[in-house]
Design a protein around this motif. Structure first.
Motif, mmCIF file in Angstrom:
data_model
loop_
_atom_site.group_PDB
_atom_site.id
_atom_site.type_symbol
_atom_site.label_atom_id
_atom_site.label_comp_id
_atom_site.label_asym_id
_atom_site.label_seq_id
_atom_site.Cartn_x
_atom_site.Cartn_y
_atom_site.Cartn_z
ATOM 1 N N ASP A 208 0.833 -1.212 0.000
ATOM 2 C CA ASP A 208 0.000 0.000 0.000
ATOM 3 C C ASP A 208 0.865 1.259 0.000
ATOM 4 N N LYS A 212 1.015 4.299 -2.889
ATOM 5 C CA LYS A 212 0.884 5.729 -2.605
ATOM 6 C C LYS A 212 2.099 6.508 -3.125
ATOM 7 N N GLN A 253 -7.255 2.065 -4.944
ATOM 8 C CA GLN A 253 -7.756 2.369 -3.602
ATOM 9 C C GLN A 253 -9.059 1.607 -3.312
ATOM 10 N N LEU A 258 -8.462 1.196 0.545
ATOM 11 C CA LEU A 258 -7.576 2.179 1.178
ATOM 12 C C LEU A 258 -8.339 3.450 1.557
#
Length: 258
Positions: A208, A212, A253, A258
């Motif tokens: 994750d 990002k 996402q 997320l």
């Protein structure tokens, strides 16, 4: 290797001082030191990875391409993509016309398109020669926009053929566009299970935090502000790429919660 280069550059001022002292004694040593220091700064600027200093200014001022030359070379690359699969479709021609109308206005675009019709008929267009001319004269983000524009032409009839893709890859390689950036732009036109990850230039197995980080990197690379100096049509193309990056990130996402 970098340390060696830095040491060699550092020696320029002292080499200048020694040569100056040999010819003009103490006064010559001072003059040689000053000249060596200037050369030191110039070469440091041109060899620096950040591209800063006098070297960058000189490169930007001396390596510009005139609007007319840029248009002609862009049209030449466009013609290669249009002819790649052995047929010239109206959708592809219309896309090029629309793009140039947006960039230069209808009157100038019509005049430019007359030239384009002649370019289409030409068999003496060299990808290597065009790209060698453009590569040192336009910034990397502009080269990315050129590739994105050419992909849009190929996709104007709803499909990018294998022949068109090979031509696009050849142009990309000659423009010295990184393969990861080529695959990222390609993924904007080819739907697949992992195309969102390809757009962000990461593997589906990325963490994750890596997702990002990749999003921030790609958003910065494709940000429309990098093409503020260009016409509206080119800025619009940059916005399209930027939107694709955002969409890819939002899909990941949603997929990961997320």
């Amino acid at each position: 290797m970098l340390l060696y280069l830095q040491l060699k550059l550092f020696d320029l001022k002292w080499i200048g001082a020694i040569i100056g002292f040999f010819y003009m004694r103490f006064g010559g040593a001072i003059l040689g030191f000053i000249i060596g220091s200037i050369l030191d700064r110039i070469f440091r600027g041109s060899s620096s990875s950040s591209g800063g200093g006098f070297g960058k200014i000189f490169q930007e001022q001396s390596a510009q391409v005139s609007p007319g030359d840029f248009e002609l070379n862009l049209l030449s690359l466009s013609s290669l993509v249009i002819k790649a699969d052995g047929k010239v479709t109206q959708q592809e021609m219309d896309y090029v016309r629309m793009y140039f109308v947006q960039a230069y206005g209808k009157e100038k675009a019509n005049a430019t398109f007359k030239t384009f019709n002649e370019v289409i008929k030409s068999r003496e267009i060299s990808v290597t020669r065009i790209c060698e001319y453009l590569r040192p004269r336009v910034r990397y983000e502009v080269r990315l926009q050129i590739l994105h524009f050419l992909f849009n032409i190929a996709n104007a009839d709803g499909h990018v053929s294998d022949a068109e893709l090979r031509t696009l890859l050849n142009i990309s390689q000659n423009l010295r566009i990184a393969n990861s950036d080529f695959e990222s732009i390609k993924a904007m036109f080819f739907k697949s299970a992992d195309d969102a990850y390809k757009i962000l230039e990461i593997e589906k197995s990325a963490s994750d935090s890596e997702v990002k980080k990749a999003y921030r990197t790609m958003a910065k690379k494709f940000h429309p502000d990098k093409l503020q100096h260009m016409d509206e049509a080119y800025q619009k193309g940059a916005q399209e790429k930027f939107n694709k990056v955002q969409e890819a990130y939002e899909r990941i996402q949603k997929e990961r919660g997320l």
